[in-house]
Write an enzyme that holds these catalytic residues in place. Structure first.
Site, PDB file in Angstrom:
ATOM      1  N   SER A   8      38.659  13.275 -11.439  1.00  0.00           N
ATOM      2  CA  SER A   8      39.383  13.463 -12.706  1.00  0.00           C
ATOM      3  C   SER A   8      40.898  13.390 -12.537  1.00  0.00           C
ATOM      4  O   SER A   8      41.626  13.418 -13.538  1.00  0.00           O
ATOM      5  CB  SER A   8      39.038  14.827 -13.307  1.00  0.00           C
ATOM      6  OG  SER A   8      37.663  14.920 -13.526  1.00  0.00           O
TER       7      SER A   8
ATOM      8  N   HIS B 292      24.131  30.997 -27.035  1.00  0.00           N
ATOM      9  CA  HIS B 292      22.921  31.612 -26.494  1.00  0.00           C
ATOM     10  C   HIS B 292      22.438  32.700 -27.453  1.00  0.00           C
ATOM     11  O   HIS B 292      23.246  33.435 -28.039  1.00  0.00           O
ATOM     12  CB  HIS B 292      23.204  32.295 -25.151  1.00  0.00           C
ATOM     13  CG  HIS B 292      23.429  31.368 -23.995  1.00  0.00           C
ATOM     14  ND1 HIS B 292      23.372  29.997 -24.084  1.00  0.00           N
ATOM     15  CD2 HIS B 292      23.712  31.640 -22.685  1.00  0.00           C
ATOM     16  CE1 HIS B 292      23.601  29.469 -22.890  1.00  0.00           C
ATOM     17  NE2 HIS B 292      23.824  30.438 -22.030  1.00  0.00           N
TER      18      HIS B 292
ATOM     19  N   THR C 104      38.239  20.086 -16.580  1.00  0.00           N
ATOM     20  CA  THR C 104      37.555  19.012 -17.320  1.00  0.00           C
ATOM     21  C   THR C 104      36.121  19.383 -17.683  1.00  0.00           C
ATOM     22  O   THR C 104      35.418  18.600 -18.312  1.00  0.00           O
ATOM     23  CB  THR C 104      37.518  17.730 -16.462  1.00  0.00           C
ATOM     24  OG1 THR C 104      36.964  18.082 -15.180  1.00  0.00           O
ATOM     25  CG2 THR C 104      38.901  17.138 -16.270  1.00  0.00           C
TER      26      THR C 104
ATOM     27  N   CYS D 172      26.991  34.580 -18.695  1.00  0.00           N
ATOM     28  CA  CYS D 172      27.135  34.377 -20.150  1.00  0.00           C
ATOM     29  C   CYS D 172      26.098  35.156 -20.964  1.00  0.00           C
ATOM     30  O   CYS D 172      26.448  35.832 -21.944  1.00  0.00           O
ATOM     31  CB  CYS D 172      27.059  32.888 -20.466  1.00  0.00           C
ATOM     32  SG  CYS D 172      25.711  32.027 -19.647  1.00  0.00           S
TER      33      CYS D 172
HETATM   34  P1  A2P Z   1      35.165  16.905 -12.565  1.00  0.00           P
HETATM   35  O1  A2P Z   1      35.102  16.755 -14.060  1.00  0.00           O
HETATM   36  O2  A2P Z   1      36.313  16.193 -11.961  1.00  0.00           O
HETATM   37  O3  A2P Z   1      33.849  16.672 -11.887  1.00  0.00           O
HETATM   38  P2  A2P Z   1      30.798  21.445 -15.841  1.00  0.00           P
HETATM   39  O4  A2P Z   1      30.503  22.916 -15.662  1.00  0.00           O
HETATM   40  O5  A2P Z   1      30.956  21.059 -17.276  1.00  0.00           O
HETATM   41  O6  A2P Z   1      29.833  20.591 -15.085  1.00  0.00           O
HETATM   42  O7  A2P Z   1      32.239  21.206 -15.176  1.00  0.00           O
HETATM   43  C1  A2P Z   1      32.507  21.520 -13.837  1.00  0.00           C
HETATM   44  C2  A2P Z   1      34.011  21.473 -13.600  1.00  0.00           C
HETATM   45  O8  A2P Z   1      34.262  21.766 -12.228  1.00  0.00           O
HETATM   46  C3  A2P Z   1      34.636  20.114 -13.867  1.00  0.00           C
HETATM   47  O9  A2P Z   1      35.981  20.294 -14.282  1.00  0.00           O
HETATM   48  C4  A2P Z   1      34.589  19.477 -12.470  1.00  0.00           C
HETATM   49  O10 A2P Z   1      35.554  18.468 -12.294  1.00  0.00           O
HETATM   50  C5  A2P Z   1      34.953  20.676 -11.619  1.00  0.00           C
HETATM   51  N1  A2P Z   1      34.506  20.519 -10.249  1.00  0.00           N
HETATM   52  C6  A2P Z   1      33.240  20.389  -9.813  1.00  0.00           C
HETATM   53  N2  A2P Z   1      33.225  20.278  -8.460  1.00  0.00           N
HETATM   54  C7  A2P Z   1      34.512  20.364  -8.050  1.00  0.00           C
HETATM   55  C8  A2P Z   1      35.163  20.329  -6.782  1.00  0.00           C
HETATM   56  N3  A2P Z   1      34.484  20.189  -5.643  1.00  0.00           N
HETATM   57  N4  A2P Z   1      36.515  20.419  -6.750  1.00  0.00           N
HETATM   58  C9  A2P Z   1      37.206  20.568  -7.891  1.00  0.00           C
HETATM   59  N5  A2P Z   1      36.654  20.613  -9.135  1.00  0.00           N
HETATM   60  C10 A2P Z   1      35.323  20.518  -9.201  1.00  0.00           C
END
Ligand code: A2P
Length: 335
Positions: free
Chosen positions: A42, A243, A13, A130
């Site tokens: 999510s 970037h 997500t 990146c």
């Molecule tokens: P969620 O959307 O449920 O928070 P970004 O880099 O755009 O901030 O996205 C980070 C991604 O990593 C998102 O899909 C987020 O899910 C997921 N995420 C962050 N922390 C965790 C965790 N502890 N366990 C699983 N997924 C995580």
């Protein structure tokens, strides 16, 4: 590996995870199944892949049964916590975080440069930083032509490099300013709208940031150049996506502009966009959404012998993250 693979995206997500899903679709990756994993928040949401809705599941230690390739982009802490369970279940992990990049056992791969290193993996392959990927997409062909010694560089990094919340922060601050409201700050220590911040990632004792040192350390490993040096200033700019990096590079051998342009034009994944007479040079707005990076403003550096200065721009969510990870997965599929 078999012809069709079960792929999981951990962090599906997020800003990069969403691009991973789109890239798998656009490149018609040979999938038997796609699992979408994210945090508990999510779980139950759906995302569309090739016209079909897939339900996001909570990432747990048991998420990887039957998964051939697990693409991780959920932050370094999540990678450290869950990658071993994916490897334990028999998956090959392609990790977009910095958690394993400096580990000698873990290949760090930009497929246009060192795809051959994929074969030496022991369960985890790291996707580089990146800004490093975008920079060396231009630097590596020039290195092959002239032999690079060192670079000085400044980055101009888009807010989506901080994840989906970076985009929200910039858009919200612009709205607040235009509405005459007090600016609120949640992601960056200072206002990013109508500003630039010479601060990406944590500061080290040396005064550089972690992000700045990734360029030297990761480029050494990817290009197999242990003596390569890079002095970098990383800057966050109020750009949504892509970037840009201004690079001054010193080489072993004499350079020529025409040979430099030929080297770029014959390299995969990078386009020459260098026609200053007509104001043509790479721009984030022109590169966002494109797979290929672009390089322009190539000129003989006036401070270095055997030096070239150039400006390179790449979509850091694509070549700087999701696309590079899927390209690595394609190499894994060939093993
Ligand atoms: P969620 O959307 O449920 O928070 P970004 O880099 O755009 O901030 O996205 C980070 C991604 O990593 C998102 O899909 C987020 O899910 C997921 N995420 C962050 N922390 C965790 C965790 N502890 N366990 C699983 N997924 C995580």
């Amino acid at each position: 590996m078999s012809n069709e693979l079960h792929v999981a995206i951990a962090g599906a997500t997020g800003a990069v995870g969403i691009e991973m899903l789109k890239t798998l679709e656009n490149r018609n990756f040979p999938l038997s199944k796609l699992s979408l994993l994210a945090s508990k928040r999510s779980a139950g949401k759906t995302q569309t892949f090739k016209g079909e809705k897939i339900t996001v599941q909570e990432l747990t230690r048991d998420s990887f049964k039957g998964v051939d390739i697990a693409l991780f982009s959920a932050g370094g802490g999540t990678s450290k916590e869950y990658a071993e369970f994916a490897v334990g279940a028999g998956s090959v992990v392609v990790d977009n975080s910095s958690a394993f990049r400096s580990d000698d056992e873990v290949p760090l791969v930009v497929p246009e440069i060192n795809a051959v290193d994929v074969a030496s993996h022991k369960g985890i392959i790291a996707n580089p930083n990146c800004s490093t990927i975008v920079t060396i997409m231009a630097l590596y062909p020039l290195h092959c032509a002239f032999g690079v010694k060192r670079i000085f560089a400044s980055t101009y990094q888009a807010v989506s490099g901080s994840g989906a919340m970076g985009i929200v922060e910039l858009e919200r601050q612009v709205d607040e300013i235009t509405a005459g409201k007090q600016v609120s700050k949640m992601v960056y220590p200072h206002q990013i709208a109508f500003n630039v911040l010479p601060h990406v990632d944590e500061f080290l004792e040396s005064g550089y940031t972690k992000e700045e040192m990734k360029m030297e350390n990761e480029a050494r490993k990817i290009m197999s150049l242990p003596d390569f040096k890079a002095s970098v200033t990383c800057v966050r700019v109020p750009v949504l996506r892509a970037h840009s990096i201004a690079v001054c590079a010193e080489f072993e051998r004499p350079v020529s502009i025409s040979n430099a342009k030929n080297a770029i034009e014959s390299a995969p994944g990078i386009d020459l966009n260098d026609d200053v007479a007509n104001n043509n040079y790479p721009l984030p707005l022109g590169v966002a959404g494109s797979d290929n990076c672009q390089v322009g403003r190539i000129r003989q550096d006036c401070a270095f012998d055997n030096g070239l200065s150039f400006w390179v721009v790449g979509d850091q969510l694509l070549k700087g993250a999701a696309l590079n990870a899927v390209q690595i997965a394609e190499e894994v599929a060939k093993l």
